[in-house]
Design an enzyme around this catalytic site. Structure first.
Site, mmCIF file in Angstrom:
data_model
loop_
_atom_site.group_PDB
_atom_site.id
_atom_site.type_symbol
_atom_site.label_atom_id
_atom_site.label_comp_id
_atom_site.label_asym_id
_atom_site.label_seq_id
_atom_site.Cartn_x
_atom_site.Cartn_y
_atom_site.Cartn_z
ATOM 1 N N GLY A 12 27.653 128.592 80.482
ATOM 2 C CA GLY A 12 28.489 127.796 79.584
ATOM 3 C C GLY A 12 29.160 126.590 80.213
ATOM 4 O O GLY A 12 30.212 126.144 79.738
ATOM 5 N N ASN A 14 28.120 123.479 80.156
ATOM 6 C CA ASN A 14 28.117 122.346 79.210
ATOM 7 C C ASN A 14 29.206 122.527 78.157
ATOM 8 O O ASN A 14 29.886 121.570 77.781
ATOM 9 C CB ASN A 14 26.745 122.195 78.556
ATOM 10 C CG ASN A 14 25.796 121.391 79.422
ATOM 11 O OD1 ASN A 14 25.985 120.187 79.585
ATOM 12 N ND2 ASN A 14 24.811 122.045 80.011
ATOM 13 N N MET A 90 19.483 130.062 74.925
ATOM 14 C CA MET A 90 18.120 130.311 75.394
ATOM 15 C C MET A 90 17.297 131.129 74.401
ATOM 16 O O MET A 90 16.779 132.199 74.731
ATOM 17 C CB MET A 90 18.168 131.018 76.758
ATOM 18 C CG MET A 90 19.006 130.298 77.798
ATOM 19 S SD MET A 90 18.413 128.629 78.116
ATOM 20 C CE MET A 90 17.046 128.997 79.205
ATOM 21 N N LEU A 93 14.152 128.991 68.136
ATOM 22 C CA LEU A 93 14.704 129.135 66.791
ATOM 23 C C LEU A 93 13.599 129.039 65.753
ATOM 24 O O LEU A 93 12.666 128.232 65.890
ATOM 25 C CB LEU A 93 15.753 128.049 66.549
ATOM 26 C CG LEU A 93 16.980 128.173 67.459
ATOM 27 C CD1 LEU A 93 17.778 126.871 67.485
ATOM 28 C CD2 LEU A 93 17.857 129.336 67.024
ATOM 29 N N HIS A 109 18.700 119.310 76.906
ATOM 30 C CA HIS A 109 17.577 119.878 77.653
ATOM 31 C C HIS A 109 17.525 119.231 79.034
ATOM 32 O O HIS A 109 17.658 118.006 79.152
ATOM 33 C CB HIS A 109 16.267 119.628 76.888
ATOM 34 C CG HIS A 109 15.087 120.221 77.582
ATOM 35 N ND1 HIS A 109 14.836 121.588 77.588
ATOM 36 C CD2 HIS A 109 14.114 119.664 78.338
ATOM 37 C CE1 HIS A 109 13.750 121.818 78.300
ATOM 38 N NE2 HIS A 109 13.299 120.674 78.765
ATOM 39 N N THR A 141 14.246 119.688 66.122
ATOM 40 C CA THR A 141 13.222 119.866 65.097
ATOM 41 C C THR A 141 12.567 121.223 65.373
ATOM 42 O O THR A 141 12.819 121.827 66.419
ATOM 43 C CB THR A 141 12.153 118.749 65.178
ATOM 44 O OG1 THR A 141 11.487 118.870 66.435
ATOM 45 C CG2 THR A 141 12.766 117.369 65.028
ATOM 46 N N ASP A 145 12.055 122.039 72.108
ATOM 47 C CA ASP A 145 12.551 120.932 72.938
ATOM 48 C C ASP A 145 11.965 119.590 72.503
ATOM 49 O O ASP A 145 11.388 118.846 73.296
ATOM 50 C CB ASP A 145 12.265 121.213 74.424
ATOM 51 C CG ASP A 145 13.026 122.427 74.907
ATOM 52 O OD1 ASP A 145 14.155 122.647 74.436
ATOM 53 O OD2 ASP A 145 12.487 123.163 75.749
ATOM 54 N N GLN A 173 25.005 115.177 85.285
ATOM 55 C CA GLN A 173 24.775 114.179 84.227
ATOM 56 C C GLN A 173 24.875 114.807 82.834
ATOM 57 O O GLN A 173 25.355 114.182 81.895
ATOM 58 C CB GLN A 173 23.399 113.516 84.408
ATOM 59 C CG GLN A 173 23.265 112.765 85.721
ATOM 60 C CD GLN A 173 24.365 111.751 85.913
ATOM 61 O OE1 GLN A 173 24.590 110.919 85.026
ATOM 62 N NE2 GLN A 173 25.045 111.810 87.039
ATOM 63 N N GLU A 174 24.404 116.056 82.727
ATOM 64 C CA GLU A 174 24.528 116.749 81.428
ATOM 65 C C GLU A 174 25.986 116.772 80.995
ATOM 66 O O GLU A 174 26.307 116.568 79.821
ATOM 67 C CB GLU A 174 24.009 118.194 81.547
ATOM 68 C CG GLU A 174 22.523 118.299 81.808
ATOM 69 C CD GLU A 174 22.031 119.737 81.786
ATOM 70 O OE1 GLU A 174 22.424 120.497 80.890
ATOM 71 O OE2 GLU A 174 21.236 120.111 82.677
HETATM 72 C C1 GRF Z 1 21.603 123.545 81.103
HETATM 73 O O1 GRF Z 1 20.853 122.980 82.143
HETATM 74 C C2 GRF Z 1 21.047 123.165 79.769
HETATM 75 O O2 GRF Z 1 20.542 121.877 79.733
HETATM 76 C C3 GRF Z 1 19.921 124.151 79.616
HETATM 77 O O3 GRF Z 1 20.422 125.354 80.143
HETATM 78 C C4 GRF Z 1 21.440 125.074 81.078
HETATM 79 C C5 GRF Z 1 22.676 125.757 80.589
HETATM 80 O O4 GRF Z 1 23.754 125.647 81.475
HETATM 81 N N1 GRF Z 1 19.472 124.212 78.260
HETATM 82 P P1 GRF Z 1 25.227 125.983 81.002
HETATM 83 O O5 GRF Z 1 25.181 127.354 80.347
HETATM 84 O O6 GRF Z 1 25.660 124.924 80.053
HETATM 85 O O7 GRF Z 1 26.025 126.013 82.265
#
Ligand code: GRF
Length: 215
Positions: A12, A14, A90, A93, A109, A141, A145, A173-174
């Site tokens: 978690g 992000n 993960m 869908l 992604h 969509t 991905d 970067q995310e």
């Molecule tokens: C991230 O790299 C995200 O892009 C991918 O899974 C990872 C999740 O990381 N889909 P977190 O749970 O947000 O730390």
């Protein structure tokens, strides 16, 4: 204020970046709930500690994908979100689920799509020997991905990189681009037409971010 529901499966980080942006006044959204398909997801505790409503919906307790997705949609819809935010969720869908949230479902992604959809993106980027890698925020969509790109961040692949060092560079970067994309949504600046995303206004921000040296 726009309401969002965040879907996670694990760490978690992000989601945490989104909460931090909200707390810093950089993301004017109401985080209505955080939902995980794994009851032991670390991010659930982080969200609860931040005072956000949490729900765990264990996919293993359901007979199949369609049944789980229906229960998940019911849970999400009980919070009446304007946007559903996949943040390390993960699960593949079902088409019905994605159609239900058309234009209201976004994902991050860890690759520069359309390269490396699916799992193990950093390992595959290293195996292919690409020199640029990154992450993509996109509308979802039914194809895995895939979908209209909102923002991408690119990072260099450095000599000597391991899967872990490359993953960390991309993850940094995310944590920048996801709050930024959400902010555009919150400000009503994102629109979708003919499979392309438009970001209205020019606040000096860009839909592409090139990370400097080993960011
Ligand atoms: C991230 O790299 C995200 O892009 C991918 O899974 C990872 C999740 O990381 N889909 P977190 O749970 O947000 O730390």
């Amino acid at each position: 204020m726009k309401r969002i529901v965040i879907l996670i499966s694990g760490r978690g980080s992000n989601m945490e970046a989104l909460i931090a942006a909200r707390d810093a006044g950089r993301l004017p959204v109401d985080i209505a709930a955080v939902i995980s398909n794994r009851p032991d997801a670390r991010g659930l505790k982080t969200a609860a500690d931040a005072g956000i409503a949490t729900r765990a919906l264990d996919h293993k307790a359901f007979a199949g994908r369609e049944v789980f997705d229906a229960a998940l949609a019911e849970c999400i819809d009980s919070f009446a979100p304007d946007l559903v935010v996949l943040a390390g969720f993960m699960r593949i869908l079902s088409e019905g689920f994605v159609r239900h949230y058309e234009g209201r479902l976004i994902n991050i992604h860890p690759s520069l799509l359309p390269s490396f959809p699916g799992l193990h993106t950093h390992r595959r980027a290293l195996e292919e020997g690409v020199r640029i890698h990154g992450c993509t925020v996109h509308f979802v969509t039914p194809a895995l991905d895939h979908g209209p790109v909102i923002v991408q961040a690119a990072v260099p692949v450095l000599d000597g990189d391991s899967e872990a060092t490359l993953a960390a560079r991309v993850l940094a970067q995310e944590h920048i681009v996801y709050p930024q994309a959400l902010r555009w949504f919150a400000e009503g600046r994102l629109s979708l037409a003919d499979g392309r995303v438009r970001v209205a206004g020019s606040a000096g921000d860009s839909t592409v971010l090139i990370a400097p040296e080993d960011a």
